[in-house]
Design a protein around this motif. Structure first.
Motif, PDB file in Angstrom:
ATOM      1  N   GLN A  30      45.524   2.925  27.763  1.00  0.00           N
ATOM      2  CA  GLN A  30      44.112   2.660  27.524  1.00  0.00           C
ATOM      3  C   GLN A  30      43.442   3.805  26.785  1.00  0.00           C
ATOM      4  OE1 GLN A  30      41.261   4.106  29.232  1.00  0.00           O
ATOM      5  NE2 GLN A  30      39.686   2.601  28.682  1.00  0.00           N
ATOM      6  N   ALA A  31      44.006   5.019  26.952  1.00  0.00           N
ATOM      7  CA  ALA A  31      43.452   6.201  26.285  1.00  0.00           C
ATOM      8  C   ALA A  31      44.137   6.476  24.946  1.00  0.00           C
ATOM      9  CB  ALA A  31      43.592   7.424  27.186  1.00  0.00           C
ATOM     10  N   GLY A  32      45.018   5.569  24.520  1.00  0.00           N
ATOM     11  CA  GLY A  32      45.672   5.743  23.228  1.00  0.00           C
ATOM     12  C   GLY A  32      47.023   6.416  23.296  1.00  0.00           C
ATOM     13  N   GLY A  33      47.560   6.624  24.510  1.00  0.00           N
ATOM     14  CA  GLY A  33      48.866   7.253  24.639  1.00  0.00           C
ATOM     15  C   GLY A  33      49.985   6.344  24.153  1.00  0.00           C
ATOM     16  N   ILE A  34      51.041   6.944  23.647  1.00  0.00           N
ATOM     17  CA  ILE A  34      52.152   6.183  23.080  1.00  0.00           C
ATOM     18  C   ILE A  34      53.342   6.145  24.039  1.00  0.00           C
ATOM     19  CG2 ILE A  34      53.812   6.056  21.183  1.00  0.00           C
ATOM     20  CD1 ILE A  34      51.708   7.410  19.416  1.00  0.00           C
ATOM     21  N   THR A  35      53.702   7.299  24.602  1.00  0.00           N
ATOM     22  CA  THR A  35      54.886   7.389  25.455  1.00  0.00           C
ATOM     23  C   THR A  35      54.506   7.195  26.921  1.00  0.00           C
ATOM     24  OG1 THR A  35      55.858   8.985  23.912  1.00  0.00           O
ATOM     25  CG2 THR A  35      56.853   8.821  26.108  1.00  0.00           C
ATOM     26  N   PRO A  36      55.010   6.168  27.582  1.00  0.00           N
ATOM     27  CA  PRO A  36      54.708   5.980  29.008  1.00  0.00           C
ATOM     28  C   PRO A  36      55.312   7.123  29.834  1.00  0.00           C
ATOM     29  CG  PRO A  36      55.635   3.982  28.038  1.00  0.00           C
ATOM     30  CD  PRO A  36      55.854   5.087  27.055  1.00  0.00           C
ATOM     31  N   PRO A  37      54.582   7.670  30.799  1.00  0.00           N
ATOM     32  CA  PRO A  37      55.149   8.707  31.668  1.00  0.00           C
ATOM     33  C   PRO A  37      56.343   8.176  32.455  1.00  0.00           C
ATOM     34  CG  PRO A  37      52.752   8.618  31.879  1.00  0.00           C
ATOM     35  CD  PRO A  37      53.175   7.399  31.121  1.00  0.00           C
ATOM     36  N   ARG A  38      57.368   9.041  32.668  1.00  0.00           N
ATOM     37  CA  ARG A  38      58.575   8.628  33.379  1.00  0.00           C
ATOM     38  C   ARG A  38      58.880   9.606  34.508  1.00  0.00           C
ATOM     39  NH1 ARG A  38      61.069   8.834  28.275  1.00  0.00           N
ATOM     40  NH2 ARG A  38      62.649  10.221  29.179  1.00  0.00           N
ATOM     41  N   ARG A  39      59.337   9.084  35.632  1.00  0.00           N
ATOM     42  CA  ARG A  39      59.630   9.899  36.810  1.00  0.00           C
ATOM     43  C   ARG A  39      60.692  10.949  36.541  1.00  0.00           C
ATOM     44  NH1 ARG A  39      63.101  10.701  40.965  1.00  0.00           N
ATOM     45  NH2 ARG A  39      62.265  10.890  43.105  1.00  0.00           N
ATOM     46  N   GLU A  40      61.751  10.605  35.822  1.00  0.00           N
ATOM     47  CA  GLU A  40      62.911  11.478  35.708  1.00  0.00           C
ATOM     48  C   GLU A  40      62.664  12.763  34.926  1.00  0.00           C
ATOM     49  OE1 GLU A  40      63.474   8.165  32.561  1.00  0.00           O
ATOM     50  OE2 GLU A  40      62.719   8.365  34.623  1.00  0.00           O
ATOM     51  N   VAL A  41      61.542  12.860  34.225  1.00  0.00           N
ATOM     52  CA  VAL A  41      61.270  14.102  33.491  1.00  0.00           C
ATOM     53  C   VAL A  41      60.464  15.083  34.338  1.00  0.00           C
ATOM     54  CG1 VAL A  41      61.365  12.871  31.293  1.00  0.00           C
ATOM     55  CG2 VAL A  41      59.141  13.309  32.366  1.00  0.00           C
ATOM     56  N   HIS A  42      60.228  14.730  35.606  1.00  0.00           N
ATOM     57  CA  HIS A  42      59.495  15.597  36.525  1.00  0.00           C
ATOM     58  C   HIS A  42      60.431  16.110  37.614  1.00  0.00           C
ATOM     59  CE1 HIS A  42      56.532  12.863  34.725  1.00  0.00           C
ATOM     60  NE2 HIS A  42      55.696  13.872  34.805  1.00  0.00           N
ATOM     61  N   VAL A  43      60.106  17.281  38.160  1.00  0.00           N
ATOM     62  CA  VAL A  43      60.852  17.848  39.271  1.00  0.00           C
ATOM     63  C   VAL A  43      59.853  18.223  40.363  1.00  0.00           C
ATOM     64  CG1 VAL A  43      60.786  20.204  38.351  1.00  0.00           C
ATOM     65  CG2 VAL A  43      62.607  19.554  39.936  1.00  0.00           C
ATOM     66  N   ALA A  44      60.269  18.091  41.616  1.00  0.00           N
ATOM     67  CA  ALA A  44      59.374  18.357  42.744  1.00  0.00           C
ATOM     68  C   ALA A  44      59.861  19.552  43.556  1.00  0.00           C
ATOM     69  CB  ALA A  44      59.274  17.124  43.644  1.00  0.00           C
ATOM     70  N   LEU A  45      58.926  20.172  44.256  1.00  0.00           N
ATOM     71  CA  LEU A  45      59.280  21.318  45.099  1.00  0.00           C
ATOM     72  C   LEU A  45      60.337  20.965  46.129  1.00  0.00           C
ATOM     73  CD1 LEU A  45      55.806  22.961  45.844  1.00  0.00           C
ATOM     74  CD2 LEU A  45      57.577  23.792  44.280  1.00  0.00           C
ATOM     75  N   ASP A  46      60.272  19.742  46.662  1.00  0.00           N
ATOM     76  CA  ASP A  46      61.242  19.397  47.702  1.00  0.00           C
ATOM     77  C   ASP A  46      62.664  19.237  47.160  1.00  0.00           C
ATOM     78  OD1 ASP A  46      61.066  16.923  46.457  1.00  0.00           O
ATOM     79  OD2 ASP A  46      60.168  15.890  48.173  1.00  0.00           O
ATOM     80  N   GLU A  47      62.821  19.258  45.831  1.00  0.00           N
ATOM     81  CA  GLU A  47      64.150  19.308  45.224  1.00  0.00           C
ATOM     82  C   GLU A  47      64.626  20.743  45.024  1.00  0.00           C
ATOM     83  OE1 GLU A  47      64.805  16.503  41.796  1.00  0.00           O
ATOM     84  OE2 GLU A  47      62.632  16.320  41.988  1.00  0.00           O
ATOM     85  N   LEU A  48      63.682  21.671  44.960  1.00  0.00           N
ATOM     86  CA  LEU A  48      63.994  23.053  44.593  1.00  0.00           C
ATOM     87  C   LEU A  48      64.132  23.985  45.784  1.00  0.00           C
ATOM     88  CD1 LEU A  48      61.421  23.365  41.667  1.00  0.00           C
ATOM     89  CD2 LEU A  48      63.876  22.902  41.466  1.00  0.00           C
ATOM     90  N   LEU A  49      63.440  23.667  46.886  1.00  0.00           N
ATOM     91  CA  LEU A  49      63.438  24.527  48.056  1.00  0.00           C
ATOM     92  C   LEU A  49      64.024  23.788  49.250  1.00  0.00           C
ATOM     93  CD1 LEU A  49      59.839  26.046  47.757  1.00  0.00           C
ATOM     94  CD2 LEU A  49      61.968  26.964  46.834  1.00  0.00           C
ATOM     95  N   PRO A  50      64.650  24.500  50.183  1.00  0.00           N
ATOM     96  CA  PRO A  50      65.156  23.852  51.394  1.00  0.00           C
ATOM     97  C   PRO A  50      64.038  23.134  52.137  1.00  0.00           C
ATOM     98  CG  PRO A  50      66.006  26.079  51.204  1.00  0.00           C
ATOM     99  CD  PRO A  50      64.970  25.932  50.132  1.00  0.00           C
ATOM    100  N   ALA A  51      64.384  22.044  52.804  1.00  0.00           N
ATOM    101  CA  ALA A  51      63.384  21.212  53.474  1.00  0.00           C
ATOM    102  C   ALA A  51      62.542  22.003  54.466  1.00  0.00           C
ATOM    103  CB  ALA A  51      64.069  20.042  54.176  1.00  0.00           C
ATOM    104  N   ALA A  52      63.133  22.990  55.103  1.00  0.00           N
ATOM    105  CA  ALA A  52      62.397  23.778  56.097  1.00  0.00           C
ATOM    106  C   ALA A  52      61.383  24.714  55.444  1.00  0.00           C
ATOM    107  CB  ALA A  52      63.373  24.597  56.934  1.00  0.00           C
ATOM    108  N   MET A  53      61.517  24.923  54.137  1.00  0.00           N
ATOM    109  CA  MET A  53      60.643  25.867  53.441  1.00  0.00           C
ATOM    110  C   MET A  53      59.563  25.175  52.621  1.00  0.00           C
ATOM    111  SD  MET A  53      63.578  28.455  52.055  1.00  0.00           S
ATOM    112  CE  MET A  53      62.424  29.292  50.977  1.00  0.00           C
ATOM    113  N   ALA A  54      59.874  24.061  52.032  1.00  0.00           N
ATOM    114  CA  ALA A  54      58.948  23.423  51.101  1.00  0.00           C
ATOM    115  C   ALA A  54      58.038  22.443  51.840  1.00  0.00           C
ATOM    116  CB  ALA A  54      59.722  22.674  50.024  1.00  0.00           C
ATOM    117  N   PRO A  55      56.731  22.421  51.486  1.00  0.00           N
ATOM    118  CA  PRO A  55      56.100  23.325  50.536  1.00  0.00           C
ATOM    119  C   PRO A  55      55.406  24.522  51.196  1.00  0.00           C
ATOM    120  CG  PRO A  55      54.616  21.536  51.025  1.00  0.00           C
ATOM    121  CD  PRO A  55      55.857  21.301  51.861  1.00  0.00           C
ATOM    122  N   HIS A  56      55.469  24.608  52.547  1.00  0.00           N
ATOM    123  CA  HIS A  56      54.641  25.576  53.263  1.00  0.00           C
ATOM    124  C   HIS A  56      54.975  27.015  52.894  1.00  0.00           C
ATOM    125  CE1 HIS A  56      53.109  22.266  55.609  1.00  0.00           C
ATOM    126  NE2 HIS A  56      54.335  21.896  55.898  1.00  0.00           N
ATOM    127  N   ALA A  57      56.244  27.325  52.695  1.00  0.00           N
ATOM    128  CA  ALA A  57      56.615  28.696  52.376  1.00  0.00           C
ATOM    129  C   ALA A  57      56.038  29.146  51.046  1.00  0.00           C
ATOM    130  CB  ALA A  57      58.136  28.831  52.347  1.00  0.00           C
TER     131      ALA A  57
END
Length: 235
Positions: free
Chosen positions: A181-208
């Motif tokens: 609606q704003a004129g964007g061409i490329t639809p956003p895709r999940r796979e190009v994003h990374v989350a903290l819960d992938e990078l840090l152990p579950a006991a640490m993310a995100p509170h640590a």
């Protein structure tokens, strides 16, 4: 400081705006309980926005407006927002604000042996040159708003939205419609994003990461050139 929880992202944006209006050094780390998508206020003036907003709300992703520019940003329990409000030194450029907040995120993650870079990521939501990335995937987006204070100085609201956990799959078709609606061409895709819960152990993310983020942001505020920010306060 712990992460402040607001009922909706609109409440968090309102707190940022109030701190920005006050013009004093402040830090705010927050997330919202309810899901939503925040878009620039200018989007609300586009033809078809009312219908788009109604459709997004029916899909479980109500649209909310913010004063800064950029694109659509998911909000909810899986997004951590870091806001830095600070007077900027005379002659400061917008790049200094981006380096400040991206540097704070990078320093905090380095304490957990996660290396970051900055740069654009094709098909990321709210893409820009000052994304914080890990392995060429987007972890955080950044935005700024400045206003003059007089005597050649400005106050800046510098914001980052960090993906702590991937949003539910239902968001991606809504994001695609919002950006189209704003004129964007490329639809956003999940796979190009990374989350903290992938990078840090579950006991640490995100509170640590929260304490590390605040310490890194405070350190950078105190070291802005030609400006003493010893009064910086967590809000």
């Amino acid at each position: 400081m712990i992460c402040v929880e607001f009922q909706s992202a609109a409440d968090g944006v309102a707190r940022e705006e109030a701190l920005f209006a006050a013009g004093k050094p402040a830090l705010l780390l927050w997330r919202s309980v309810e899901r939503g998508i925040v878009v620039p206020r200018s989007r609300g003036r586009r033809p078809g926005f009312v219908g788009l907003s109604m459709a997004a709300a029916r899909a479980g992703w109500p649209l909310m407006l913010r004063s800064s520019g950029g694109g659509a940003v998911p909000q909810g329990p899986g997004t951590i927002n870091l806001a830095i409000i600070t007077p900027m030194p005379v002659g400061a450029r917008v790049e200094e604000g981006y380096r400040l907040i991206c540097g704070a995120i990078s320093e905090a993650l380095m304490r957990f042996e996660v290396a970051t870079e900055t740069g654009s990521v094709d098909a990321a939501f709210c893409d820009g040159a000052w994304n914080v990335t890990v392995g060429q995937r987007k972890l955080a987006g950044t935005a700024q708003r400045w206003r003059p204070m007089g005597n050649g100085q400005s106050v800046a609201l510098i914001h980052a939205a960090i993906v702590a956990a991937h949003p539910p799959a239902s968001i991606w078709p809504v994001l695609s419609q919002v950006e189209a609606q704003a004129g964007g061409i490329t639809p956003p895709r999940r796979e190009v994003h990374v989350a903290l819960d992938e990078l840090l152990p579950a006991a640490m993310a995100p509170h640590a990461l929260q304490g590390a983020l605040m310490r890194a942001a405070e350190d950078r505020l105190h070291h802005l050139p030609r400006r003493s920010l010893d009064g910086a306060a967590a809000a």
